[in-house]
Write an enzyme that holds these catalytic residues in place. Structure first.
Site, mmCIF file in Angstrom:
data_model
loop_
_atom_site.group_PDB
_atom_site.id
_atom_site.type_symbol
_atom_site.label_atom_id
_atom_site.label_comp_id
_atom_site.label_asym_id
_atom_site.label_seq_id
_atom_site.Cartn_x
_atom_site.Cartn_y
_atom_site.Cartn_z
ATOM 1 N N HIS A 138 0.835 -1.211 0.000
ATOM 2 C CA HIS A 138 0.000 0.000 0.000
ATOM 3 C C HIS A 138 0.869 1.260 0.000
ATOM 4 O O HIS A 138 0.634 2.187 -0.792
ATOM 5 C CB HIS A 138 -0.909 -0.024 1.227
ATOM 6 N N GLU A 139 1.866 1.305 0.870
ATOM 7 C CA GLU A 139 2.726 2.491 0.923
ATOM 8 C C GLU A 139 3.500 2.665 -0.367
ATOM 9 O O GLU A 139 3.715 3.791 -0.827
ATOM 10 C CB GLU A 139 3.684 2.374 2.111
#
Length: 1464
Positions: free
Chosen positions: A614-615
């Site tokens: 996600h990051e």
């Protein structure tokens, strides 16, 4: 008697000199004798000083002189010595007299020099008190803020704002009642944020009065919120542990503390997070060499009502001693994650094997042929409480689970649905007006009507979408057909191009429910990474297993897109990302910032595969999915359920901030929030997909893998070719799209790209077969281009066209890039077919850069039957240096199965450096020459994660070049470091040395300034000053200037730069007075002894002008005969006061105490207490004590049912004080007054002390409260054997149902915990799944996860004794809803580590370090060792620390077992 010529009156020249020296000495001694103080002081400041500039002070300091000895006197004295020696004509009698006189005066001179040396202080201050008091310094700040995402202005990524000003740091109790918590949070925070595109309004901030925020804080908060609105800050909840605790009604690690009777909005800036007198268990510290010893709490505290600094004229004889304290809340209830119904990631991970595969070309990059999509879920799943959940397990089995919510929610489900549907209608009917996007109310209504026009159309569309979703396979299609097989139909059946899905979904035959809208990606083209290449670096603080996790997440992105993550090369990569840890937890910038390094923070609770993916999505250029401008057509935001102050995380972006890529809203995106993200409670939804009748509401917030929409979006954003893919396998076969379909002629140009990625130390071999490409001039129009690297600027191997067969191509690096262009497809040119293999071994060289070496398939498990040989060479006159960063190879005593062999030379006959296996990284090593031989071997079974290493050229720079170190040079692997001699420290240039800050100050008054003051202080600075006054004195510290990093919206605990003041109570005992940062002047701090300690700390970014302070001493009247006080004497500046113990009252004489009649000793586990005379008014001048004590290993919980005590802002008149221990000398849990019921209070041990004090005026009704016990807590192991019990009524009744208790047992450093179960009777079951006791190696300090488990026990057979591998253990006791038993009792003791065996991780064969804590796909390893006789013998020397209980030898437990169940 003979006389020297030229000496009148019989007096020698030597005697004259000695007489002069004696006179000078007498004068100096008389001058010093005028000062009766044993320490030399500085002159007192002049009243009403005039501010001076820094230049004026510097001019004054230039004329200051340190006391020195007159040079002429030294010369004459030394000359007299020589005169005696040179005189050959002195007779023997005179010689003896002169020698005696010379010796006597020489001794006097030495004594004088000794006096000068003693008076010379080790600490040199820059300013006198007068200069400092009139000095004016302008605050400064450095410009290195961009690297830290938590501090950077204009930040674009995952981070959260604070919830507002936290108020004064005073008494606080745990928040257990949700309604009370809600009311408190609403009072603490700002009413509402500004609109998205409205300018900030701060007019009310400055004039808001005492119930509003500080004006400076309000300005900062509004400014940052505007950055949120305009820059698009995005938030991840997983890394913000305080928010997770609040959702689950757990105490925060940084609690909001309130004075009883005070409005919560009467707040203090977070620049002063810890005030003097604010005590907590962490306030007691040790000197550096004893920092982990137990410190007994002290009852003496310091408090001041003056928030600003004192002038010298204001320091009077009276000083307030009111005490308010912090409380470290301890609660054994675990933090419930958002995904608690998703299988634990420790059981769903499996290794994706590399295998040869024949790949069918597709129009979009496909998924890898290995099942790489089953990963741990670290984000919220967003599922409804009654949803059915399907779980894919490692063997491909789908297991269905039902999520169950509270009964009340099930029973009211229909009503709840109607309420939400009505709210949805209101949301859809409400006009929305935004900048750049205006839509009328009638248009909204028209769209709303369109959503419900055709039922059969919706049903048909749902069926189509259902089939499409089911058709999205999580694994890649693998073709095993013969090369001649026509695969056109097969390719069409395999997958439908994403764009076709979008076109079908938005066709004219359907109502515009999902029209082509802006996708949540950056619209700023400058934030797209050049060539799709994202360089990265990883902080050295991360363990090898975390580095492997990051690489695995990056490979997941590479596998599905044309994006490439590469190790940063400083020569060609000016912009890059840095994996690091920041206090914001999980946070990152969106896209490329373009100004050098940018951080991607993977902090606590963020080290999960899904969260890292996600990051990285933000790094690629993704915003959160729910921030799209069209989100109101797809989701509903439940604003009432959002935590106060976090609403901005749900703001919509404008079309100017996102690009229109024609992508539909993706509920399955890994960038989507979960349903309860930033909710006030775990079961409250903050974001809900719009529910259509007859259609199941989609799930949101998954953190398992990239969705098909994420993949398509990334490929569109980076303009990836429509055909081709990324290979991460060890071998494979692929072909151009028309190779097997030559009959299907077309005039469409084929443009494809294949990327083959191997690990460092491997090479790619490619064999071209049956290539038939149109032959143009220099292969300009149609070609197959092959490069040795990862992007179009990598070295070109060749550009091919025409006919080629059986051509073999090899790379020198670990990557290969193939670009294929065919513009003559219509003429029947079929393209090519290719087969590749990844081979390990070969010759490696390095010149100026650092080389890398990894096991095959790293970070996944290495392959069986591998033998790789590398020969590493560096230039002549250098050595080869090898450093392993991670290491996990099958273990064996002799390393005969899998191993790494290193030799000092180029071949296998070179001298052996070592053969390595197991889990402990080998030591750094270097060769004697310019070559090194490295060999890796694996057998047919048991594959592990392998290794990662770096190699470089090594030379002793300290010997061979001008290193530039001012003092000392220390050679290191691959470089060198400069060092300074004692009394100096390294300058920020890392070469020069400067006077060390800090030191011991033995003066009655003086000044202290930060390093380089008034200029900006250096980075990474640690300074310690200790001020020592004469015995029976106290020291006060008054700050005159204060400017440190730290603002209200960045932190609340001074986690960056700080000044901490301690009172030194003994040789190794410190009590914290306060920790300060920001720009507010701290209050005056006074020590409780004759020593005060000041510690200054700065981090690696952002500098300010620092601080300056004046210190002075005062006599302690309490030190003599306790000041005449019968009980307690407390010193104040210039005076003292007497105080009585609880249960006693002060006599009229002000010194003696008389006994009261209001004392209670309570040992019952449950009960109710009342104030005297309740419900009538309590008596005046009361001093009542309640002492609670319960079973060891359990805690006291106190809940007030009614409360009415005389109100005061500081509870000065009447108050109820609760202490965390056996007396009022323990830390304060809270001090309360007024009519507001305090929050429930819990102790950290098995004792609690409560005091009611009243004055003679205005009595109220008092209180009633209930007390109970709670299991679990923190236990400190000592050399004395202690015990704890499973439940409070152990021995009287069975344990309760539904218990979940945790005990953390900690021993001092250099000791381990020995845990012995004395009695044990737990419900027995197979694998101990009903009721059980688990023992872990504590909780990881950085990430808050359980350590390795020693065992899981049930039944009635005593478990084996357990000795911790570290200095702490964690015991967990969990029961189900039936069959209670007697429980258990256990003893624990701290045992010093013996010389025979070191319990550190380095000496354990199977390392239980923090690297084994975080499981991730491909590296989930068993941390348990079989309890074999061979292993037992290996640790048989444990007998040196045996314990005997009840006459029985209990032995030692050295090897962990997973389950243990037995019956007598």
């Amino acid at each position: 008697m003979r006389r020297r010529r030229g000496t009148p009156l019989g007096v020698s020249w030597t005697n004259c000199v000695l007489l002069l020296a004696t006179g000078l000495l007498v004068v100096l001694i008389s001058v010093h004798a005028k000062n009766p103080r044993p320490h030399r002081g500085l002159p007192a400041p002049a009243p009403a000083p005039v501010p001076a500039s820094v230049d004026q002070v510097a001019t004054e300091n230039a004329h200051r002189r340190e006391p020195t000895v007159d040079g002429s006197v030294l010369q004459r004295l030394s000359g007299s010595d020589r005169a005696v020696d040179e005189d050959e004509d002195v007779d023997e009698d005179e010689d003896e007299g002169l020698k005696h006189q010379h010796l006597e005066h020489r001794q006097q001179f030495d004594a004088y020099l000794g006096t000068i040396r003693r008076l010379r202080r080790p600490y040199r201050s820059k300013y006198t008190i007068e200069q400092l008091m009139r000095l004016h310094v302008t605050p400064k700040v450095s410009g290195d803020i961009d690297m830290d995402p938590c501090k950077a202005g204009g930040f674009m990524g995952d981070i959260a704002l604070p919830e507002g000003d936290s108020g004064p740091v005073v008494a606080h109790t745990p928040i257990d009642d949700e309604e009370q918590e809600r009311q408190e949070v609403e009072q603490l925070l700002a009413d509402s944020p500004s609109p998205v595109h409205d300018p900030p309004s701060v007019s009310g901030a400055a004039n808001s009065g005492p119930t509003k925020f500080n004006a400076t804080f309000q300005l900062d908060l509004e400014k940052l919120k505007q950055e949120v609105y305009h820059e698009g800050l995005q938030v991840e909840e997983e890394g913000l542990t305080d928010i997770i605790r609040k959702k689950t009604k757990l105490p925060s690690s940084g609690p909001v503390n309130l004075k009883a009777g005070q409005s919560q909005s009467q707040s203090q800036s977070a620049n002063e997070p810890v005030k003097p007198g604010s005590e907590s268990p962490s306030d007691y510290a040790q000197a550096s060499s004893y920092k982990n010893e137990v410190l007994p709490p002290s009852e003496q505290r310091i408090h001041t009502d003056k928030p600003a600094r004192l002038t010298l004229a204001e320091i009077g004889p009276k000083f307030s001693n009111k005490t308010q304290s912090l409380h470290r809340n301890v609660d054994t209830r675990k933090i419930q994650s958002d995904n608690k119904d998703i299988e634990d990631d420790s059981g769903n991970n499996f290794v994706a094997e590399r295998r040869p595969s024949q790949i069918v070309p597709t129009s979009l990059p496909e998924q890898r042929s290995t099942p790489a999509h089953v990963y741990s879920n670290a984000g919220g799943n967003g599922m409804q409480l009654d949803d059915e959940v399907d779980f894919l397990h490692s063997r491909g089995v789908v297991r269905r689970r039902h999520r169950r919510g509270p009964k009340q929610r099930r029973s009211n489900q229909h009503l709840e649905h109607e309420v939400k549907l009505q709210r949805l209608r209101e949301e859809l009917s409400r006009p929305v007006i935004e900048a750049h996007h205006h839509q009328s109310h009638h248009q909204k209504q028209a769209q709303h009507r369109q959503h419900h026009q055709s039922h059969h159309r919706k049903k048909h569309r749902r069926q189509q979408q259902h089939h499409r979703r089911r058709g999205q396979s999580t694994t890649q299609y693998v073709n095993h057909s013969p090369p001649g097989f026509n695969q056109s139909q097969q390719a069409q059946q395999q997958s439908v191009p994403e764009m076709d899905l979008l076109k079908a979904e938005t066709s004219k035959d359907e109502e515009p429910l999902r029209h082509r809208v802006a996708r949540a990606v950056t619209a700023k083209k400058e934030r797209i990474w050049d060539y799709g290449v994202i360089p990265y670096e990883i902080d050295g603080n991360f363990s090898g297993i975390h580095k492997a996790l990051f690489k695995l997440a990056m490979r997941h992105w590479e596998n599905s897109t044309c994006i490439k993550f590469v190790e940063r090369d400083p020569e060609i990569h000016p912009n890059y990302i840095v994996f690091t840890v920041r206090s914001c937890g999980c946070c990152s910038f969106v896209g490329k910032r373009g100004n050098g390094p940018q951080a991607i923070s993977i902090g606590r609770n963020c080290d999960k595969f899904g969260i890292v993916v996600h990051e990285l999505g933000h790094v690629v250029g993704f915003w959160h999915e729910h921030t799209r401008p069209d989100r109101e057509k797809h989701v509903v935001i439940e604003h009432n359920n959002i935590m106060k102050g976090q609403d901005y995380n749900f703001n919509m972006l404008s079309p100017d901030e996102v690009d229109s890529l024609g992508m539909a809203y993706d509920y399955d995106s890994i960038m989507h929030y979960a349903r309860n993200t930033f909710s006030k409670g775990t079961y409250l939804d903050t974001i809900l997909p719009i529910e259509m009748k007859g259609r199941k509401r989609p799930e949101i917030g998954q953190r398992l893998r990239l969705s098909q929409g994420d993949i398509a979006q990334a490929n569109l954003l980076y303009k990836c070719p429509k055909c081709g893919r990324t290979f991460q396998e060890s071998s494979g076969i692929f072909a151009s799209p028309s190779h097997y379909t030559a009959g299907a002629l077309s005039n469409e140009t084929e443009h494809c790209e294949w990327r083959i990625t191997a690990t460092y130390g491997e090479r790619v071999e490619l064999k071209l077969e049956n290539m038939n490409i149109f032959k143009s001039n220099n292969c300009e129009t149609d070609y197959l281009e092959i490069r040795d690297g990862y992007f179009e600027k990598s070295p070109l191997i060749g550009r091919f066209c025409g006919k080629v067969d059986k051509e073999v191509i090899r790379t020198e690096s670990s990557r290969m890039l193939l670009t294929y262009v065919n513009t003559h497809r219509i003429e029947g040119f079929r393209g090519f077919k290719a087969e590749f293999d990844v081979v390990c071994g070969g010759e490696l060289s390095v010149d100026d850069a650092v080389g890398r070496l990894e096991s095959p398939n790293y970070p996944l498990d290495y392959l069986p039957n591998k033998e790789c040989v590398w020969k590493i060479t560096v230039p002549e006159s250098y050595q080869v240096a090898l450093k392993f960063q991670s290491f996990e190879v099958e273990n064996h005593d002799s390393c005969v199965y899998d191993y790494v062999e290193v030799r000092d030379g180029p071949g296998q006959d070179a001298p052996l450096i070592g053969v390595f296996c197991g889990y402990k990284p080998p030591p750094n090593m270097k060769s004697s020459g310019n070559s090194m031989y490295v060999k890796f071997v694996s057998d047919t079974s048991v594959q592990k994660a392998g290794f990662s290493a770096v190699f470089m050229k090594e030379v002793d720079e300290c010997e061979t070049q001008n290193h530039g170190c001012e003092h000392e040079c220390i050679n290191t692997l691959g470089g060198y470091e400069c060092s300074c001699r004692i009394g100096f420290e390294l300058h920020s240039d890392k070469k020069h040395c400067e006077d060390a800050c800090g030191g011991v100050i033995e003066y009655p008054n003086g000044t202290i300034t930060s390093p380089s003051f008034p200029e900006m202080y250096p980075l990474l600075k640690e300074c310690i000053w200790e001020i020592v006054a004469p015995p029976k004195h106290r020291i006060s510290l008054n700050f005159t200037h204060f400017d440190l990093e730290g603002t209200a919206h960045q932190q609340s605990d001074c986690g960056y730069d700080s000044v901490t003041v301690y009172s030194k109570l003994g040789e190794n005992r410190l009590k914290r007075i306060g920790t300060f940062c920001g720009s507010s002047i701290p209050p005056t701090a006074t020590s409780e002894s004759n020593a005060l300690r000041l510690e200054f700390h700065s981090d690696k970014s952002i500098q300010r002008s620092g601080f300056a302070a004046v210190f002075f001493t005062d006599i302690d009247e309490c030190a003599v005969n306790n000041g005449g006080c019968q009980h307690e004497c407390r010193n104040t500046i210039g005076s003292y006061i007497c105080m009585c113990h609880n249960g006693y009252s002060m006599h009229e004489n002000g010194h003696d105490c008389k006994e009261g009649e209001c004392k209670y000793e309570i040992s019952a586990p449950f009960g109710t207490i009342f104030s005297p005379n309740y419900p009538d008014s309590y008596p005046p001048n009361a001093d009542c004590v309640w002492h609670f004590i319960t079973t060891p290993g359990h805690r006291i919980k106190l809940i007030f049912n009614e409360f009415d005590v005389e109100s005061h802002q500081e509870c000065t008149y009447d108050n109820v004080a609760v202490y965390d221990g056996e007396s009022e000398s323990s830390s304060v849990l809270g001090r309360f007054c007024g009519d507001k019921i305090p929050f429930p209070i819990s102790s950290t041990s098995n004792q609690m002390y409560m005091v009611l004090k009243t004055d003679k005026n205005k009595q109220k009704n008092g209180f009633t409260a209930s007390h109970s016990t709670a299991c679990g807590g923190y236990l400190r192991a000592t050399s004395q054997v202690q015990q704890f019990y499973s439940h409070a009524r152990f021995g009287n009744q069975d344990y309760d149902d539904g218990m979940d208790c945790e005990w953390t047992i900690a021993a001092p450093d250099n000791s381990y915990v020995q845990l012995i179960f004395l009695t044990f009777d737990i419900e027995s079951s197979e694998n101990c799944t009903f009721d059980y006791v688990q023992v872990f190696s504590d909780i990881d300090d950085v990430y808050g996860q359980y350590g390795p488990m020693y065992g899981q026990y049930c039944g009635n057979v005593l478990p084996q004794d357990i000795n911790s591998m570290t200095h702490s253990l964690l015991v967990r006791f969990k029961t189900d809803g039936s069959v209670p038993m007697k429980g258990f009792s256990a003893s624990y003791v701290a045992v010093p580590n013996s010389g025979e065996y070191d319990h550190s991780d380095e000496d354990v064969e199977n390392s239980y370090s923090s690297e084994m804590v975080t499981p991730f796909p491909g590296s989930l390893k068993s941390i348990y060792i079989e309890d074999t006789q061979e292993e037992t013998d290996e640790y048989s020397d444990f007998s040196g620390n045996q314990l005997v209980f009840n006459g029985q030898y209990r032995g030692r437990y050295s090897l962990p077992k997973r389950y243990y169940s037995g019956k007598a």
